[in-house]
Design a protein around this motif. Structure first.
Motif, PDB file in Angstrom:
ATOM      1  N   ARG A  88       4.318  68.911  12.997  1.00 47.99           N
ATOM      2  CA  ARG A  88       5.446  69.779  13.332  1.00 47.99           C
ATOM      3  C   ARG A  88       6.760  68.994  13.309  1.00 47.99           C
ATOM      4  O   ARG A  88       7.774  69.459  12.789  1.00 47.99           O
ATOM      5  N   LYS A  89       6.730  67.782  13.846  1.00 52.09           N
ATOM      6  CA  LYS A  89       7.930  66.922  13.850  1.00 52.09           C
ATOM      7  C   LYS A  89       8.366  66.607  12.417  1.00 52.09           C
ATOM      8  O   LYS A  89       9.557  66.645  12.100  1.00 52.09           O
ATOM      9  N   LEU A  90       7.419  66.302  11.561  1.00 57.78           N
ATOM     10  CA  LEU A  90       7.719  66.024  10.158  1.00 57.78           C
ATOM     11  C   LEU A  90       8.316  67.264   9.485  1.00 57.78           C
ATOM     12  O   LEU A  90       9.359  67.188   8.828  1.00 57.78           O
ATOM     13  N   HIS A  91       7.665  68.398   9.678  1.00 57.76           N
ATOM     14  CA  HIS A  91       8.079  69.636   9.006  1.00 57.76           C
ATOM     15  C   HIS A  91       9.439  70.135   9.465  1.00 57.76           C
ATOM     16  O   HIS A  91      10.145  70.789   8.692  1.00 57.76           O
ATOM     17  N   THR A  92       9.808  69.867  10.689  1.00 58.07           N
ATOM     18  CA  THR A  92      11.078  70.370  11.224  1.00 58.07           C
ATOM     19  C   THR A  92      12.170  69.295  11.251  1.00 58.07           C
ATOM     20  O   THR A  92      13.248  69.534  11.781  1.00 58.07           O
ATOM     21  N   SER A  93      11.896  68.139  10.668  1.00 53.51           N
ATOM     22  CA  SER A  93      12.827  67.008  10.733  1.00 53.51           C
ATOM     23  C   SER A  93      14.103  67.212   9.927  1.00 53.51           C
ATOM     24  O   SER A  93      15.110  66.564  10.179  1.00 53.51           O
ATOM     25  N   GLY A  94      14.038  68.068   8.926  1.00 51.66           N
ATOM     26  CA  GLY A  94      15.187  68.224   8.035  1.00 51.66           C
ATOM     27  C   GLY A  94      15.283  67.119   6.994  1.00 51.66           C
ATOM     28  O   GLY A  94      16.169  67.128   6.140  1.00 51.66           O
ATOM     29  N   LYS A  95      14.364  66.147   7.062  1.00 49.45           N
ATOM     30  CA  LYS A  95      14.349  65.062   6.067  1.00 49.45           C
ATOM     31  C   LYS A  95      13.962  65.628   4.708  1.00 49.45           C
ATOM     32  O   LYS A  95      13.156  66.553   4.611  1.00 49.45           O
TER      33      LYS A  95
ATOM     34  N   GLU B 268      11.292  56.296  10.620  1.00 53.04           N
ATOM     35  CA  GLU B 268      12.443  56.877  11.317  1.00 53.04           C
ATOM     36  C   GLU B 268      12.036  57.965  12.297  1.00 53.04           C
ATOM     37  O   GLU B 268      12.680  58.150  13.325  1.00 53.04           O
ATOM     38  N   LEU B 269      10.989  58.701  11.991  1.00 56.24           N
ATOM     39  CA  LEU B 269      10.541  59.795  12.852  1.00 56.24           C
ATOM     40  C   LEU B 269       9.513  59.351  13.885  1.00 56.24           C
ATOM     41  O   LEU B 269       9.043  60.159  14.677  1.00 56.24           O
TER      42      LEU B 269
ATOM     43  N   CYS C 170       9.557  71.923   2.982  1.00 58.21           N
ATOM     44  CA  CYS C 170       9.962  70.904   3.940  1.00 58.21           C
ATOM     45  C   CYS C 170       9.206  69.624   3.581  1.00 58.21           C
ATOM     46  O   CYS C 170       8.328  69.627   2.729  1.00 58.21           O
TER      47      CYS C 170
ATOM     48  N   LEU D  89       6.466  58.337  13.217  1.00 54.82           N
ATOM     49  CA  LEU D  89       5.143  58.788  12.806  1.00 54.82           C
ATOM     50  C   LEU D  89       4.270  57.660  12.271  1.00 54.82           C
ATOM     51  O   LEU D  89       3.052  57.769  12.271  1.00 54.82           O
TER      52      LEU D  89
END
Length: 190
Positions: free
Chosen positions: A46-53, A2-3, A105, A5
């Motif tokens: 960074r994208k993973l950590h800030t995804s809110g998932k 979904e992200l 996160c 990655l």
């Protein structure tokens, strides 16, 4: 997936954990000394950590360390040269880090070169999610740096590049501590 990655994902059996992934032809590993690749990898983290998932799984590095130490003790492999001093330092570090307010996160928790694959076109994929769970960004950054051959100055630059901003000393100190904790974790794992 979904992200964006890990586009290799095809199917996961939730009962048995079997995963089917697309094979990356002529894949190569992240080069820790290629600035463009490192920036791409840090951007993915960074994208993973800030995804809110969120996930129900957690990765508690201190619990994992305790488990490794118990396993080593059972087979009488828990005493190494300077181990008492290392344990004492880790206990002190744990106390210092526990005082820092860090929100958990979604983290990969195994973010080192062999898990950042590049295809022929240079597209990067973050694979091998078996350790992933709710943790703190230091779990990923610590592992990333612990597995590299960076000097202290290069490691500090990696942390600053990840943060992409002027950072207060407390946050940077916490991430530096995470490198030490990750190094100890992987030492025990090995």
């Amino acid at each position: 997936r979904e992200l964006g990655l890990d586009d290799t994902f095809i199917y996961m059996d939730p009962q048995n954990g079997w995963k089917i992934s697309r094979y990356i032809e002529d894949a190569r590993l992240l080069d820790y000394h290629d600035d463009a690749q490192v920036n791409q990898a840090l951007g993915m983290l960074r994208k993973l950590h800030t995804s809110g998932k969120k996930t129900a799984y957690t990765f508690d590095v201190w619990k994992e360390i305790a488990g490794f130490e118990q396993s080593l003790k059972r087979v009488h492999r828990d005493e190494f040269e300077d181990m008492a001093e290392i344990r004492s330092g880790m206990a002190q570090l744990r106390g210092c880090m526990a005082a820092d307010p860090v929100e958990p996160c979604l983290c990969h928790c195994d973010s080192y070169a062999p898990n950042f694959l590049l295809d022929r076109s240079g597209k990067m994929y973050l694979i091998d999610w078996e350790y992933s769970g709710m943790s703190e960004p230091g779990a990923d950054l610590g592992t990333f740096i612990a597995w590299a051959d960076y000097t202290e100055a290069q490691a500090m630059e990696i942390l600053r590049r990840y943060l992409q901003t002027d950072v207060d000393d407390g946050r940077l100190r916490h991430l530096v501590g995470s490198v030490a904790v990750s190094s100890f974790y992987w030492f025990l794992w090995a």
